[in-house]
Design a protein around this motif. Structure first.
Motif, PDB file in Angstrom:
ATOM      1  N   ASP A 413       0.812  -1.218   0.000  1.00 12.59           N
ATOM      2  CA  ASP A 413       0.000   0.000   0.000  1.00 12.59           C
ATOM      3  C   ASP A 413       0.850   1.274   0.000  1.00 12.59           C
ATOM      4  O   ASP A 413       0.343   2.368   0.274  1.00 12.59           O
ATOM      5  N   PRO A 415       2.301   4.553  -1.255  1.00 11.04           N
ATOM      6  CA  PRO A 415       1.755   5.466  -2.263  1.00 11.04           C
ATOM      7  C   PRO A 415       2.670   5.569  -3.481  1.00 11.04           C
ATOM      8  O   PRO A 415       3.906   5.523  -3.366  1.00 11.04           O
ATOM      9  N   ALA A 431      -2.487   8.747  -9.290  1.00 13.35           N
ATOM     10  CA  ALA A 431      -1.920   8.327  -8.007  1.00 13.35           C
ATOM     11  C   ALA A 431      -2.633   7.069  -7.539  1.00 13.35           C
ATOM     12  O   ALA A 431      -3.746   6.756  -7.979  1.00 13.35           O
ATOM     13  N   THR A 433      -1.626   3.119  -5.183  1.00 14.16           N
ATOM     14  CA  THR A 433      -0.717   2.350  -4.344  1.00 14.16           C
ATOM     15  C   THR A 433       0.151   1.441  -5.191  1.00 14.16           C
ATOM     16  O   THR A 433      -0.159   1.140  -6.346  1.00 14.16           O
ATOM     17  N   ARG A 456       6.163   7.729   0.560  1.00 13.45           N
ATOM     18  CA  ARG A 456       5.094   8.252   1.409  1.00 13.45           C
ATOM     19  C   ARG A 456       4.836   9.745   1.205  1.00 13.45           C
ATOM     20  O   ARG A 456       3.838  10.271   1.710  1.00 13.45           O
ATOM     21  N   THR A 459       1.329  10.402  -0.133  1.00 14.94           N
ATOM     22  CA  THR A 459       0.243   9.803   0.641  1.00 14.94           C
ATOM     23  C   THR A 459      -1.107  10.454   0.361  1.00 14.94           C
ATOM     24  O   THR A 459      -2.106   9.755   0.119  1.00 14.94           O
ATOM     25  N   ALA A 462      -2.545   9.439  -2.964  1.00 15.61           N
ATOM     26  CA  ALA A 462      -2.992   8.048  -2.984  1.00 15.61           C
ATOM     27  C   ALA A 462      -4.311   7.892  -2.234  1.00 15.61           C
ATOM     28  O   ALA A 462      -5.225   7.174  -2.679  1.00 15.61           O
ATOM     29  N   GLU A 463      -4.453   8.574  -1.083  1.00 19.70           N
ATOM     30  CA  GLU A 463      -5.691   8.489  -0.322  1.00 19.70           C
ATOM     31  C   GLU A 463      -6.860   9.083  -1.089  1.00 19.70           C
ATOM     32  O   GLU A 463      -7.979   8.552  -1.070  1.00 19.70           O
TER      33      GLU A 463
END
Length: 477
Positions: A413, A415, A431, A433, A456, A459, A462-463
């Motif tokens: 997971d 990013p 973006a 994972t 990271r 992040t 990715a979220e």
């Protein structure tokens, strides 16, 4: 030639009489300008009408020229023998009278801040005398003129004045010994490079310049050289000033097919342009052929610009080109460019070395000479959760890159950020994972110039992607 609002001219006032009236700040500035040209300024204004700025200027020693104050109002007799007249006058009636008297005497006239009464205007000035640049907006937008002046000043280092003076010393020898055309241009282009890259002429600058004249007179090949120029990620505005100067001085440009048309538009119009692009899975020029072209043109006395996307020294095969040019004793210089990793960070709005997420950043090639995944990489070291890794040219290997990193311990997971055609109109970003990297790249298209960021620092992107599709793909703009 298109329509001109005014005719830009440069007026030699050295030793000539300039008459003025007015004691305000505007008049003081114009008096300083006129004396700086070497003019003999005569100011006609009662002493009680002198403002602080004008009084201070009269008490100082002008850098050039002279100024004499006549403690009386102007009159029609002051214009005889004058080369120029300037008035800082509030009253419309007095301004009109001043202009009529000057014109009757055949003297060009300017009334400060009253365009209707001006035969000429003072523009914004960039002073690198003997190099002088004047900017006019025909009175329509003085603030815009000042903004243009500031932009030009960044292009013209103060030391340019010393180089211009040196140019006047060697010009005669250049004209006598070098034939018009390529030889003279070779000299002045090399001379100009020094003027824009050196703080000021050194003690041996004149001797060096004359020596180069002698070399060119003996052999045209002496002017041959190569400049390796980084074109950046694609957008013309991301070129360095030094890169633009190199393009505008080039005789021959050997460019990659990732170099945008907007960048090529900045090159010298007469320059020969040759596409020598190298792209994965496409027919392209061999590196040996590119090396041979550079050598051949340089030995013919040409200034060759080898124009590469991104930065010359990052995955641009500059090492092979430098080795070949040095073997052939051809002068070579490097102009760095913005590398794609920096453009990726800008596109996603992140810091590649965010101190809470990444203690190092690595640039890694995404494919080997044979076209597959590089086998000599330290994959265990690359699988570092506290680093940002940028894979260049990794589009076709994206899924395999993800598998290797996961196999060596990097969380699935982690990013990732992917971009194609960075900084161009058709830029595309995504973006997600690490476990979805292959699918993300597949949606963007592996045939496009792909850059992959892992770490990271991505992040938030990715979220955001996870709240919708596995990866959010968006085009720039």
């Amino acid at each position: 030639m298109g329509e001109l609002a005014t005719l830009p001219v440069f007026f030699d006032l050295k030793g000539k009489r300039a008459v003025m009236t007015g004691g305000g700040a505007g008049a003081a500035w114009k008096a300083e300008l006129l004396t700086a040209t070497g003019a003999a300024v005569e100011l006609y204004v009662p002493r009680e009408d002198l403002g602080d700025e004008m009084a201070d200027f009269l008490a100082s020693e002008p850098v050039s020229g002279t100024i004499i104050h006549h403690d009386r109002p102007w009159a029609t007799d002051i214009f005889t023998g004058a080369a120029i007249a300037v008035g800082d006058i509030e009253s419309e009636a007095e301004a009109q009278a001043f202009v009529c008297a000057a014109r009757a005497a055949g003297v060009p006239v300017n009334v400060v801040d009253k365009p209707a009464y001006c035969d000429f205007r003072f523009g914004s000035i960039v002073n690198r005398s003997p190099v002088v640049v004047g900017i006019s907006t025909d009175g329509a937008a003085p603030i815009l003129g000042q903004a243009i002046r500031r932009r030009i000043e960044t292009l013209m280092p103060p030391a340019l004045a010393g180089w211009a003076s040196l140019a006047s010393k060697v010009r005669g020898e250049v004209m006598d010994r070098l034939a018009p055309g390529p030889l003279r241009r070779a000299f002045w282009e090399r001379f100009s490079d020094s003027a824009f890259t050196t703080r000021s002429p050194g003690a041996n600058a004149e001797e060096d310049a004359r020596g180069f004249v002698a070399d060119l007179a003996h052999s045209a090949a002496a002017g041959g050289r190569v400049t390796l120029v980084g074109a950046g990620p694609g957008e013309a505005e991301l070129l360095t000033l030094k890169a633009v100067r190199a393009l505008q001085a080039a005789d021959v440009i050997l460019f990659d097919d990732l170099v945008s048309d907007d960048i090529l538009e900045l090159a010298r119009r007469e320059a020969k342009r040759m596409l020598v692009g190298k792209r994965a899975a496409r027919e392209s020029c061999r590196q040996e052929d590119i090396n041979a072209l550079m050598v051949r043109f340089a030995k013919a006395g040409k200034h060759v610009v080898r124009l590469k996307s991104g930065d010359v020294s990052v995955f641009g095969r500059a090492g092979e080109e430098l080795d070949e040019l040095r073997r052939e004793n051809i002068p070579v210089a490097i102009v760095p460019g913005i590398t794609a990793a920096s453009a990726l960070a800008a596109a996603f709005g992140v810091s590649l070395t965010h101190r809470d997420r990444a203690q190092q950043v690595r640039f890694v090639t995404g494919h080997s000479k044979k076209g597959g995944l590089p086998e000599d990489l330290e994959w265990a070291a690359l699988a570092d959760d506290h680093a940002t890794t940028i894979f260049y040219m990794g589009g076709r290997m994206a899924a395999k890159i993800a598998d290797r990193l996961i196999a060596h311990g990097l969380p699935a997971d982690t990013p990732v950020a992917v971009a194609a055609n960075l900084s161009r109109d058709d830029e595309t970003r995504a973006a997600g994972t690490l476990e979805n990297l292959g699918a993300i790249v597949g949606r963007i298209g592996v045939d496009r110039p792909i850059l992959i960021g892992v770490g990271r620092v991505f992040t938030e992107h990715a979220e955001a992607a996870e709240t919708g599709a596995p990866a959010a793909i968006s085009a720039a703009g």
